[in-house]
Enzyme design. Structure first.
Site, PDB file in Angstrom:
ATOM      1  N   ALA A   1       1.468  -1.029  -0.189  1.00 12.20           N
ATOM      2  CA  ALA A   1      -0.037  -0.112  -0.200  1.00 12.20           C
ATOM      3  C   ALA A   1       0.740   1.113   0.224  1.00 12.20           C
ATOM      4  O   ALA A   1       0.226   2.507  -0.170  1.00 12.20           O
ATOM      5  CB  ALA A   1      -0.844  -0.050   1.299  1.00 12.20           C
TER       6      ALA A   1
ATOM      7  N   THR B   1       5.018 -11.884  15.315  1.00 10.96           N
ATOM      8  CA  THR B   1       6.415 -11.799  15.770  1.00 10.96           C
ATOM      9  C   THR B   1       5.900 -12.285  17.374  1.00 10.96           C
ATOM     10  O   THR B   1       5.169 -13.209  17.614  1.00 10.96           O
ATOM     11  CB  THR B   1       5.739  -9.571  16.496  1.00 10.96           C
ATOM     12  N   ASP B   2       7.585 -11.892  17.924  1.00 12.58           N
ATOM     13  CA  ASP B   2       7.620 -12.482  19.642  1.00 12.58           C
ATOM     14  C   ASP B   2       6.954 -11.894  19.939  1.00 12.58           C
ATOM     15  O   ASP B   2       6.322 -12.406  21.445  1.00 12.58           O
ATOM     16  CB  ASP B   2       8.612 -13.304  19.834  1.00 12.58           C
ATOM     17  N   GLU B   3       6.276 -10.650  19.639  1.00 13.64           N
ATOM     18  CA  GLU B   3       5.784  -9.839  20.944  1.00 13.64           C
ATOM     19  C   GLU B   3       4.103 -10.733  20.725  1.00 13.64           C
ATOM     20  O   GLU B   3       3.204  -9.932  22.634  1.00 13.64           O
ATOM     21  CB  GLU B   3       5.491  -8.622  20.027  1.00 13.64           C
TER      22      GLU B   3
ATOM     23  N   TYR C   1      -0.196  -2.785  19.302  1.00 11.75           N
ATOM     24  CA  TYR C   1      -0.015  -4.255  18.136  1.00 11.75           C
ATOM     25  C   TYR C   1       0.108  -5.751  18.445  1.00 11.75           C
ATOM     26  O   TYR C   1      -0.704  -5.945  17.810  1.00 11.75           O
ATOM     27  CB  TYR C   1       1.814  -2.980  18.324  1.00 11.75           C
TER      28      TYR C   1
ATOM     29  N   LYS D   1      -1.423  -8.397  16.533  1.00  9.94           N
ATOM     30  CA  LYS D   1      -1.173  -9.160  15.478  1.00  9.94           C
ATOM     31  C   LYS D   1      -1.223 -10.861  15.632  1.00  9.94           C
ATOM     32  O   LYS D   1      -1.677 -11.637  15.081  1.00  9.94           O
ATOM     33  CB  LYS D   1       0.791  -9.491  15.825  1.00  9.94           C
TER      34      LYS D   1
ATOM     35  N   LYS E   1      12.507   2.700  14.416  1.00 11.91           N
ATOM     36  CA  LYS E   1      12.623   2.232  14.793  1.00 11.91           C
ATOM     37  C   LYS E   1      13.744   1.866  15.751  1.00 11.91           C
ATOM     38  O   LYS E   1      14.893   2.541  15.394  1.00 11.91           O
ATOM     39  CB  LYS E   1      13.071   0.504  14.064  1.00 11.91           C
TER      40      LYS E   1
ATOM     41  N   TYR F   1      14.451   4.298  26.954  1.00 14.60           N
ATOM     42  CA  TYR F   1      13.289   3.645  27.736  1.00 14.60           C
ATOM     43  C   TYR F   1      13.833   3.725  28.634  1.00 14.60           C
ATOM     44  O   TYR F   1      14.556   2.735  29.053  1.00 14.60           O
ATOM     45  CB  TYR F   1      12.642   2.742  26.594  1.00 14.60           C
TER      46      TYR F   1
ATOM     47  N   ASP G   1       9.877   6.273  30.287  1.00 18.03           N
ATOM     48  CA  ASP G   1       9.288   4.469  29.466  1.00 18.03           C
ATOM     49  C   ASP G   1       7.444   4.650  29.379  1.00 18.03           C
ATOM     50  O   ASP G   1       7.346   5.302  29.442  1.00 18.03           O
ATOM     51  CB  ASP G   1      10.024   3.139  30.189  1.00 18.03           C
TER      52      ASP G   1
ATOM     53  N   GLY H   1       3.020  -0.403  29.520  1.00 22.44           N
ATOM     54  CA  GLY H   1       3.329  -1.634  28.339  1.00 22.44           C
ATOM     55  C   GLY H   1       4.830  -1.907  28.138  1.00 22.44           C
ATOM     56  O   GLY H   1       3.998  -2.924  27.493  1.00 22.44           O
TER      57      GLY H   1
END
Length: 352
Positions: free
Chosen positions: A33, A133-135, A159, A163, A198, A216, A290, A293
């Site tokens: 996109a 993602t591992d998140e 996010y 996912k 990033k 952070y 920070d 979460g």
């Protein structure tokens, strides 16, 4: 045969597409996109390559996806398309659910209809690879074992929640409809063409510009760092060899704190591009509040993909971070265009 790659002008997607043609002559239909993080400059090396067919569009456009699958008789879909920046998801969650949940649903539904038109032998070859993602697994304590494919989902940001939902959608299409899906969950990628919001590219570009290097909290958040070329090789292998319905964790075996990553980048720049005033880049580090979460630690156990498919990362963090810094030093025009938004102006001229 042809594969459909979605999000193929983004960071990981563009690295995958470029590396694909170093290993295969099979054509790629690249659907992107071209939002803020999608950049056709990432694909400049394929500008005159007839094997690369670029289409500007969204995975949420089911009619477009369906027509591309039918026209090119795609034998696989590799889905990189996603909103992926945690900070942006905190300030504005809805676009993440629009793309990562609704977009994935429409993409896989179009793929299911395409799958139903294929002959049995073609269905046997078809794969839908969903890159995640591992998140989605949440946060680990300092002594907790690394994430495996059996780890429960506990997303902590909009996010990662979006996912996680997309992963569940993909899994359900295997269980309910028999669509041959594969899910991969990767750790933090870094390398060329990484959008400079990033951590790694932000630190490199800010350091060179003399700006603060924001870290952070206390900087002790731990991530497993995966060089993007290693990630691409794992996805190619999963597409080729993984059994339908399988999931694989892909990690770099390189756990580092954010502060370690920042100071290592500073040390590399001190050696290859020292400051004109003779001071250390680390003096630009600034600890900031920070984010809400903020997961403390991620770690990936890649045993399954190693044992099943024979994959292991080839690039250590020490090697990969030097290669990454060198790439950004050698591609300052790309950095300047991305940060100024000039490439978006080009897109308007090109497509409007």
């Amino acid at each position: 045969m042809t594969i459909l790659v979605t999000g193929g002008a983004g960071f990981i997607g563009s690295n995958f597409v470029v590396s694909w043609f170093r290993h295969s002559d099979e054509p790629v239909v690249n659907l992107d996109a071209l939002t803020y993080a999608g950049n056709l400059q990432n694909l400049d090396s394929l500008r005159d390559d007839p094997r690369h067919i670029f289409v500007r569009g969204s995975i949420a456009d089911a009619d477009l996806v369906g027509s591309l699958l039918a026209e090119h008789q795609a034998r696989a879909v590799v889905n990189f398309a996603a909103e992926s920046h945690v900070d942006r998801s905190i300030s504005s969650p809805e676009p993440f659910f629009d793309t990562n949940v609704i977009g994935t649903l429409r993409l896989i539904e179009a793929s299911r209809h395409h799958f139903g038109t294929l002959l049995p032998v073609e269905q046997g070859r078809f794969r839908f690879v969903h890159v995640s993602t591992d998140e989605v697994f949440g946060s680990l304590g300092p002594n907790d074992p690394a994430f495996t494919e059996e780890t429960s989902y506990k997303p902590n940001s909009p996010y990662s929640a979006s996912k996680a939902a997309s992963d569940h959608i993909v899994r359900s299409y295997f269980e309910t409809f028999g669509l041959p899906t594969i899910i991969t969950n990767c750790s933090n990628n870094y390398g060329p063409f990484h959008f400079p919001e990033k951590l790694v590219p932000l630190i490199i570009t800010n350091a060179l510009d003399g700006h603060d290097l924001p870290v952070y909290g206390d900087g002790q958040q731990v991530r497993d760092w995966l060089y993007v070329e290693d990630h691409c090789s794992a996805i190619r292998l999963a597409l080729e060899k993984a059994k339908p319905g399988s999931t694989y964790n892909i990690g770099g075996n390189n756990e580092r704190t954010n502060l370690h990553v920042v100071t290592q980048i500073c040390g590399i720049l001190d050696a290859v591009r020292p400051r004109s005033d003779g001071r250390k880049y680390s003096e630009q580090i600034k600890f900031v509040t920070d984010r809400p979460g903020h997961d403390r630690r991620y770690a990936i156990d890649s045993t399954k993909i190693r044992d099943d498919l024979g994959w292991e990362p080839e690039v250590s963090f020490e090697q990969g971070i030097v290669k990454t810094v060198d790439w950004y030093l050698d591609n300052q025009e790309w950095v300047a265009a991305v940060r100024s938004g000039a490439y978006l102006d080009w897109i308007k001229v090109q497509y409007q």
